[in-house]
Scaffold this motif. Sequence first.
Motif, PDB file in Angstrom:
ATOM      1  N   GLN A 171       0.754  -1.631  -0.079  1.00 16.47           N
ATOM      2  CA  GLN A 171       0.010   0.377  -0.091  1.00 16.47           C
ATOM      3  C   GLN A 171       0.809   1.299   0.302  1.00 16.47           C
ATOM      4  O   GLN A 171       0.484   2.299  -0.194  1.00 16.47           O
ATOM      5  CB  GLN A 171      -1.289   0.217   1.304  1.00 16.47           C
ATOM      6  CG  GLN A 171      -2.176  -1.426   1.137  1.00 16.47           C
ATOM      7  CD  GLN A 171      -2.837  -1.573   2.526  1.00 16.47           C
ATOM      8  OE1 GLN A 171      -2.928  -0.636   2.967  1.00 16.47           O
ATOM      9  NE2 GLN A 171      -3.673  -1.795   2.615  1.00 16.47           N
ATOM     10  N   ARG A 172       1.722   0.797   0.567  1.00 19.59           N
ATOM     11  CA  ARG A 172       3.300   2.497   0.046  1.00 19.59           C
ATOM     12  C   ARG A 172       2.918   3.003   1.044  1.00 19.59           C
ATOM     13  O   ARG A 172       2.746   4.635   0.732  1.00 19.59           O
ATOM     14  CB  ARG A 172       3.323   2.992  -1.261  1.00 19.59           C
ATOM     15  CG  ARG A 172       3.790   2.042  -1.884  1.00 19.59           C
ATOM     16  CD  ARG A 172       3.946   2.307  -3.205  1.00 19.59           C
ATOM     17  NE  ARG A 172       5.183   3.403  -3.545  1.00 19.59           N
ATOM     18  CZ  ARG A 172       6.091   3.209  -2.962  1.00 19.59           C
ATOM     19  NH1 ARG A 172       6.831   2.359  -2.569  1.00 19.59           N
ATOM     20  NH2 ARG A 172       7.295   4.488  -3.048  1.00 19.59           N
ATOM     21  N   ASN A 173       2.223   2.822   2.013  1.00 24.45           N
ATOM     22  CA  ASN A 173       2.259   3.505   3.703  1.00 24.45           C
ATOM     23  C   ASN A 173       2.161   3.445   4.547  1.00 24.45           C
ATOM     24  O   ASN A 173       2.083   1.493   4.811  1.00 24.45           O
ATOM     25  CB  ASN A 173       0.782   4.406   2.995  1.00 24.45           C
ATOM     26  CG  ASN A 173      -0.794   4.026   3.410  1.00 24.45           C
ATOM     27  OD1 ASN A 173      -0.306   2.625   4.458  1.00 24.45           O
ATOM     28  ND2 ASN A 173      -1.632   3.528   2.733  1.00 24.45           N
ATOM     29  N   THR A 174       2.186   3.848   5.683  1.00 21.65           N
ATOM     30  CA  THR A 174       2.515   2.601   7.527  1.00 21.65           C
ATOM     31  C   THR A 174       1.251   2.778   8.047  1.00 21.65           C
ATOM     32  O   THR A 174       1.116   1.655   8.916  1.00 21.65           O
ATOM     33  CB  THR A 174       3.199   3.721   7.902  1.00 21.65           C
ATOM     34  OG1 THR A 174       2.555   5.085   8.782  1.00 21.65           O
ATOM     35  CG2 THR A 174       4.746   4.071   7.446  1.00 21.65           C
ATOM     36  N   ARG A 175       0.360   3.225   7.291  1.00 21.70           N
ATOM     37  CA  ARG A 175      -1.144   3.058   7.523  1.00 21.70           C
ATOM     38  C   ARG A 175      -1.300   1.123   8.358  1.00 21.70           C
ATOM     39  O   ARG A 175      -1.623   1.170   9.818  1.00 21.70           O
ATOM     40  CB  ARG A 175      -2.315   3.207   6.973  1.00 21.70           C
ATOM     41  CG  ARG A 175      -3.457   3.002   7.255  1.00 21.70           C
ATOM     42  CD  ARG A 175      -4.690   3.743   7.203  1.00 21.70           C
ATOM     43  NE  ARG A 175      -4.201   3.456   5.543  1.00 21.70           N
ATOM     44  CZ  ARG A 175      -4.623   4.568   4.529  1.00 21.70           C
ATOM     45  NH1 ARG A 175      -4.698   5.922   4.661  1.00 21.70           N
ATOM     46  NH2 ARG A 175      -3.779   4.295   3.870  1.00 21.70           N
ATOM     47  N   PRO A 176      -1.093   0.312   7.866  1.00 21.94           N
ATOM     48  CA  PRO A 176      -1.620  -1.309   8.572  1.00 21.94           C
ATOM     49  C   PRO A 176      -0.539  -1.420   9.576  1.00 21.94           C
ATOM     50  O   PRO A 176      -0.679  -1.996  11.156  1.00 21.94           O
ATOM     51  CB  PRO A 176      -0.751  -1.970   7.026  1.00 21.94           C
ATOM     52  CG  PRO A 176      -1.059  -1.283   5.678  1.00 21.94           C
ATOM     53  CD  PRO A 176      -0.612   0.315   6.343  1.00 21.94           C
ATOM     54  N   LEU A 177       0.718  -0.749   9.765  1.00 21.13           N
ATOM     55  CA  LEU A 177       1.473  -0.647  11.166  1.00 21.13           C
ATOM     56  C   LEU A 177       1.101  -0.163  12.058  1.00 21.13           C
ATOM     57  O   LEU A 177       0.450  -0.482  13.558  1.00 21.13           O
ATOM     58  CB  LEU A 177       3.092  -0.678  10.913  1.00 21.13           C
ATOM     59  CG  LEU A 177       4.112  -1.513  10.037  1.00 21.13           C
ATOM     60  CD1 LEU A 177       5.354  -0.934   9.992  1.00 21.13           C
ATOM     61  CD2 LEU A 177       4.167  -2.638  10.835  1.00 21.13           C
ATOM     62  N   ASP A 178       0.167   0.798  11.771  1.00 20.61           N
ATOM     63  CA  ASP A 178      -0.287   2.252  12.847  1.00 20.61           C
ATOM     64  C   ASP A 178      -1.055   1.175  12.939  1.00 20.61           C
ATOM     65  O   ASP A 178      -1.695   1.347  14.681  1.00 20.61           O
ATOM     66  CB  ASP A 178      -0.320   3.419  12.352  1.00 20.61           C
ATOM     67  CG  ASP A 178       0.353   3.965  12.154  1.00 20.61           C
ATOM     68  OD1 ASP A 178       1.721   3.466  12.254  1.00 20.61           O
ATOM     69  OD2 ASP A 178       0.559   4.984  11.033  1.00 20.61           O
ATOM     70  N   HIS A 179      -2.608   0.888  12.236  1.00 26.24           N
ATOM     71  CA  HIS A 179      -3.518   0.043  12.776  1.00 26.24           C
ATOM     72  C   HIS A 179      -3.318  -1.243  14.114  1.00 26.24           C
ATOM     73  O   HIS A 179      -3.590  -1.224  14.694  1.00 26.24           O
ATOM     74  CB  HIS A 179      -4.337  -0.233  11.669  1.00 26.24           C
ATOM     75  CG  HIS A 179      -5.108   0.748  11.571  1.00 26.24           C
ATOM     76  ND1 HIS A 179      -5.525   0.927   9.822  1.00 26.24           N
ATOM     77  CD2 HIS A 179      -5.426   2.200  11.856  1.00 26.24           C
ATOM     78  CE1 HIS A 179      -6.447   1.821   9.436  1.00 26.24           C
ATOM     79  NE2 HIS A 179      -6.053   2.722  10.726  1.00 26.24           N
ATOM     80  N   THR A 180      -1.786  -1.703  13.591  1.00 23.71           N
ATOM     81  CA  THR A 180      -1.522  -2.996  14.429  1.00 23.71           C
ATOM     82  C   THR A 180      -1.190  -2.916  15.258  1.00 23.71           C
ATOM     83  O   THR A 180      -1.656  -3.461  16.680  1.00 23.71           O
ATOM     84  CB  THR A 180      -1.015  -3.735  13.532  1.00 23.71           C
ATOM     85  OG1 THR A 180      -1.385  -3.913  11.531  1.00 23.71           O
ATOM     86  CG2 THR A 180      -0.214  -4.954  13.756  1.00 23.71           C
ATOM     87  N   ALA A 181      -0.451  -1.524  15.682  1.00 23.60           N
ATOM     88  CA  ALA A 181       0.274  -1.554  16.737  1.00 23.60           C
ATOM     89  C   ALA A 181      -0.708  -0.841  17.945  1.00 23.60           C
ATOM     90  O   ALA A 181      -0.716  -1.671  19.090  1.00 23.60           O
ATOM     91  CB  ALA A 181       0.882   0.040  16.622  1.00 23.60           C
TER      92      ALA A 181
END
Length: 194
Positions: A171-181
């Motif tokens: 997805q070329r963004n960090t949203r998945p890591l942010d949500h997962t975190a």
Amino acid sequence: MTRSSPSARERIVAGAADMISRRGLNATSIRETAKHARAPLGSTYHYFPGGKQQLATEAVRHTGEWAARVLRRELAAGPVAGLAAFLALWREIVVDSDFRAGCPVLAVSVEEPPTDEVPAALAAAGDTFATWESLLAGSLREHGAEPERAAQLATLVVAAVEGAVAMCRAQRNTRPLDHTAEQLRSLILATIEG
């Protein structure tokens, strides 16, 4: 006291880990790895007479030990701190590579082995995931989680973070890591405070 520069062998292993994290195992060659590590091709074959599988195995172990060192250090402050550090190291890799690199352990894990036998690199990946899970589960138990719950949550953390890294790249963004975190932090707090 200054740290000495890495040896040619260490540079090759780190270079292989980086190449695998970007291209996957099957698309990473010994020749390209030597060039990437700025090492003579002959040195690569000298240090890794077992070829690509030996180099890949050591690259996976290198990454596994590096992440485990971070986890051990940060888990001393508790599982929430360990989770934050684990997420931060993968975030840094993804962001610093402009979403071109992920986890070489995962990359080795998802590619089809060349034979029916389990290659050493794949076995090393399994061991690496197990080590990360064990470290996280141990910290969760030390902070009040029941053993089975700690083991399950540790597996979820590793699986979720690895999946989030892959999603970030796609997805070329960090949203998945942010949500997962955020979700994993909530689960850990509920587990150790509940």
